[in-house]
Design a protein around this motif. Structure first.
Motif, PDB file in Angstrom:
ATOM      1  N   GLN A 112     -12.556 -28.361  17.005  1.00 42.68           N
ATOM      2  CA  GLN A 112     -13.912 -28.848  17.263  1.00 42.68           C
ATOM      3  C   GLN A 112     -14.814 -27.733  17.809  1.00 42.68           C
TER       4      GLN A 112
ATOM      5  N   THR B  39     -18.038 -31.104  14.250  1.00 40.25           N
ATOM      6  CA  THR B  39     -19.363 -30.784  14.798  1.00 40.25           C
ATOM      7  C   THR B  39     -19.909 -31.891  15.696  1.00 40.25           C
ATOM      8  N   GLY B  40     -19.234 -33.046  15.720  1.00 40.31           N
ATOM      9  CA  GLY B  40     -19.733 -34.173  16.516  1.00 40.31           C
ATOM     10  C   GLY B  40     -20.110 -33.814  17.948  1.00 40.31           C
ATOM     11  N   PRO B  41     -19.247 -33.063  18.658  1.00 44.92           N
ATOM     12  CA  PRO B  41     -19.589 -32.751  20.046  1.00 44.92           C
ATOM     13  C   PRO B  41     -20.890 -31.969  20.201  1.00 44.92           C
ATOM     14  N   VAL B  42     -21.281 -31.200  19.178  1.00 47.04           N
ATOM     15  CA  VAL B  42     -22.524 -30.425  19.267  1.00 47.04           C
ATOM     16  C   VAL B  42     -23.691 -31.198  18.645  1.00 47.04           C
TER      17      VAL B  42
ATOM     18  N   ILE C  54     -17.309 -26.828  20.521  1.00 44.59           N
ATOM     19  CA  ILE C  54     -17.525 -27.353  21.868  1.00 44.59           C
ATOM     20  C   ILE C  54     -18.825 -26.757  22.412  1.00 44.59           C
ATOM     21  N   PRO C  55     -19.739 -27.606  22.856  1.00 43.44           N
ATOM     22  CA  PRO C  55     -20.995 -27.060  23.387  1.00 43.44           C
ATOM     23  C   PRO C  55     -20.763 -26.266  24.673  1.00 43.44           C
TER      24      PRO C  55
END
Lengths: 467, 333
Positions: free
Chosen positions: A167, A91-94, A169-170
């Motif tokens: 992942q 969730t890091g990328p979002v 991705i936004p």
């Protein structure tokens, strides 16, 4: 030690424990920062020293609470990585950039101006000092904005794609930030923070009015707090209702679990189960005390609306009803009790006996910590209601945790429990002691003890805006 | 330029800002029991009280930024450094609450003095250990940490832990030289000279030891003579700054010792960067492998481009407001 335990449950308990302790401080700081800014604004506008006295009384309490919020908050920002590394990677990328915005737009702002707010009045003058108080208050609201957006995205995710490496991705940041449950959660939480603070301030005012009904500062606290109860408690009930309906739309299993509602009411109106003991094994709510029609009425705003029961969801997706059925009810009950206090005060106010009504003041003292209980119950409800997922419907809790064995998680959990109870217990003790001291005219910058400030010349609070 | 590189520099900047800013305020805590009279301790704490939480916010930015822009690195490093990170977080609580609690009690003051000292010392030591553990390499398999729970504990990481403690104490001592006067100022100046020797010794040991931790590190310095010449300015500048530090300490300068010490930290950091780049977790993970997708990087970069300069301006403003010497007894009833 801890060998027989499930590391996921230990990690969950650790998160629940540390975040529950943490949320108490921001819930209080958000409300108190705004209250302080209002008090200082009133002082500048009217020149009445009582407002500055009240400001100085509460700003000392604010400093302690804020400090505890900072240090317990640093823990949170690292715990995602230590105990929930798979969740962090995915969730890091979002979520990461939104937390980045929280740090950049809120934490720095608060920390940067807090020093001036606490220690700098003589150095910067009244105007800039008020500006600092205002900025700190705005900072707390920015912080609420971002972190609630993060939490809401975990509840009602949208605007993402899933990459080959797993992942999120936004794709559409607007959709991510303003996800469906966010506006409701934001309003509900900010109002909760305001109510929580109002009842603490009102309780402290009441405590000192019972000892001396002519204490000017105590009167200001009591009166302002009860106005807040009158205005905000009904708003909060409306906001809570809308939030519930939003949850029914996006997380129907959560609502079913909150209501102990196992069977879908296809051929009859849903009753409201006032009390009962949900049993996850037999999938029914035992000893249910039902009020006919009310469940449908509240949740669908019609007398015979259909609400899906838990049995219509896959068994492995059920949130645990046994806890959140009760936490939800405690929260709602406190909300209505707050409304009751507000209405009671309105009657007394119009009769002109607000400051003489000793039973109202006693009730306000009893209600002083109620906001914290309601906030914690509300969060337990929404977070446990999101289970068994960390990102609702997409990422299971069991698949989110770090590759860490139970002894490591258990030991750190034990350390957190011991340290938090000792240190935040001491902080609570110091706060209560400050609250036990009657507010007085010419409130000193810091009574009985040295001011910690770099080069601030201590002076009594005689200084009015004219100075 | 690749956005990932921009972000690597920004995160590195946040970490550096944290290290130097919280470095002097942790360092003040490390020196706390050795400052003589209780009034000196009051003065020392007063000198950092208005700014400490701003300093620690850089730590949140470091962690939060890593989570946002290099989530894979965050997800691997945190479990790998589990024990030192948790110990550091707890230590930061002990010292953070002391700022408020210390002045709320007379009887219990010694307890919060102790809490401030132990907390500062432990936080510094854990940060040093974390650095050492990262330098010596982290075992990775797939997208997760694959090592054991005490992999971080080696003679090298204990050495870097010690180095950070001594270095922070030097920052703290020079900060007190700059911000105080009278007895505590003299005490701090005396300590600063010893700590400067200690820091340089520690930097020397770690610098010599480090190239042998990873073959890449070695080759970035000693691959060839031309290679060495491109990076030789770092140790040369370091030597010059060390000379400036001693000269300033011994000739009674107030400001230059602190800024020389800051310079030492900056150069050590640059040296680390030369070792690491382009790795974020030596020896396996580069910044490019750990990077979040471009849409994440751009979204946060837009805000960072506006907000980081703004933060620097108002942080500088806050330091400006509390500029000058903190005098003993000032701010007391």
């Amino acid at each position: 030690m801890f060998e027989g335990f499930d590391p996921v449950n230990l990690a969950r308990f650790q998160f629940a424990f540390t975040v529950s302790f943490h949320i108490i401080f921001p819930a209080f700081s958000i409300g108190l920062a705004s209250y302080l800014a209002v008090l200082e604004g009133l002082w500048l506008a009217t020149g009445k020293p009582v407002y500055m006295d009240t400001f100085k009384y509460w700003v000392k309490i604010f400093a302690i609470s804020f400090g505890m919020g900072v240090v317990s908050g640093i823990v949170m920002s690292y715990q995602f990585g230590t105990n929930w590394s798979v969740f962090s990677d995915k969730t890091g990328p979002v979520l990461g950039p939104m937390m980045g915005y929280e740090v950049l737009s809120a934490f720095f702002l608060e920390a940067g101006f807090l020093g001036i707010m606490l220690f700098g009045q003589k150095r910067v003058g009244n105007g800039l000092h008020f500006f600092a108080s205002l900025v700190v208050a705005i900072g707390t609201l920015f912080s609420a904005f971002w972190i609630l957006s993060v939490n809401s995205w975990m509840q009602t995710p949208q605007g993402y794609a899933i990459a080959a490496n797993g992942q999120f991705i936004p794709e559409d940041w607007w959709a991510i930030v303003f996800n469906p449950s966010f506006p409701y959660r934001l309003v509900h939480m900010v109002l909760a923070a305001y109510l929580t603070t109002a009842f603490v301030v009102g309780g402290v005012g009441a405590f000192h009015l019972l000892r001396n009904r002519y204490n000017a500062s105590a009167r200001v606290m009591f009166s302002m707090a009860l106005w807040m109860a009158v205005v905000v408690a009904p708003l909060q009930i409306v906001a809570g209702d809308s939030h519930g309906i939003n949850t029914l739309e996006h997380q129907p299993a959560k609502v079913a679990a909150m209501e102990g509602h196992f069977e879908t009411n296809t051929d009859h109106p849903m009753p409201l189960t006032l009390f009962g003991i949900p049993n996850m094994e037999t999938a029914r709510t035992d000893y249910a005390l039902d009020i006919p029609y009310l469940g449908s009425l509240i949740l669908t705003h019609s007398l015979d609306g259909v609400v899906k029961g838990l049995k219509d969801f896959p068994r492995e997706d059920w949130p645990d009803s046994t806890v959140i059925f009760w936490t939800f009810r405690v929260m709602v009950a406190i909300g209505f009790a707050m409304l009751g206090i507000g209405l009671w005060s309105l009657v007394k106010r119009f009769r002109g006996t607000l400051y003489e009504s000793r039973w109202l003041q006693r009730a306000a003292i009893v209600m002083a910590p109620s906001g914290f209980i309601a906030v914690l119950c509300g969060w337990v409800t929404t977070e446990m209601g999101r289970q068994p997922f960390t990102v609702y419907g997409l990422l299971r809790t069991a698949e989110s945790h770090s590759p860490i064995s139970a002894p490591a998680v258990g030991t750190s959990l034990l350390a957190f429990i011991i340290v938090y109870f000792l240190l935040f217990g001491a902080g609570t003790f110091y706060i209560l002691r400050l609250m036990g001291r009657a507010p007085s005219p010419y409130e000193e910058d810091t009574p009985h003890e040295p001011i910690r400030t770099a080069g601030l010349t201590p002076a009594p609070s005689l200084a009015g805006p004219a100075e | 330029m690749d956005l990932t590189i921009v972000w690597a520099f920004l995160i590195a900047f946040a970490v550096l800002a944290y290290v130097v800013l919280d470095g002097f305020d942790l360092g003040t805590g490390i020196l706390f029991p050795f400052l003589g009279r209780d009034e000196n301790r009051d003065t020392a704490m007063n000198s950092v009280a208005p700014i400490w939480d701003g300093n620690e916010t850089w730590l949140i930015l470091g962690g939060g930024g890593l989570f946002a822009v290099f989530p894979l690195a965050y997800a691997i490093i945190m479990p790998a450094l589990y024990a030192p990170i948790i110990a550091m977080l707890l230590a930061l609580i002990f010292r953070g609450v002391a700022f408020e609690y210390r002045f709320k009690t007379v009887r219990g003051r010694w307890l919060w003095d102790l809490s401030f000292f132990i907390g500062s010392l432990t936080a510094a030591f854990c940060q040093g250990i974390a650095l050492g553990a990262l330098v010596q390499g982290i075992e990775v398999s797939g997208r997760a940490y694959a090592g054991g729970w005490f992999d971080w504990l080696t003679p090298f990481s204990l050495m870097t832990g010690l180095a950070v403690v001594v270095g922070y104490a030097l920052l703290g001592a020079t900060w007190l030289v700059m911000k105080t006067e009278g007895e505590i100022h003299d005490i701090a100046r005396r300590y600063a000279s010893f700590l400067a020797f200690g820091t340089l010794a520690a930097v020397g040991i770690v610098s010599v030891w480090m190239p042998f931790q990873q073959p890449e590190f070695y080759s970035r310095w000693f691959a060839s003579i031309p290679q060495f010449l491109t990076v030789a300015w770092v140790p040369v500048l370091l030597a010059l700054l060390a000379a400036s530090l001693f000269q300033a300490l011994w000739t009674g300068k107030d400001y230059r010792p602190f800024f020389s010490a800051l310079g030492l930290f900056l150069l050590c950091f640059v040296g680390l960067g030369i070792n690491f780049y382009p790795d974020i977790i030596p020896p396996d993970v580069t910044i490019f492998e750990a990077a979040a997708p471009e849409s994440s990087q751009i979204f946060l970069l837009v805000g960072a481009a506006v907000l980081i300069p703004t933060i620097l301006i108002y942080t500088a403003f806050a330091y400006w407001i509390f500029r000058g010497k903190v005098r003993e007894g000032e701010g007391y009833h």
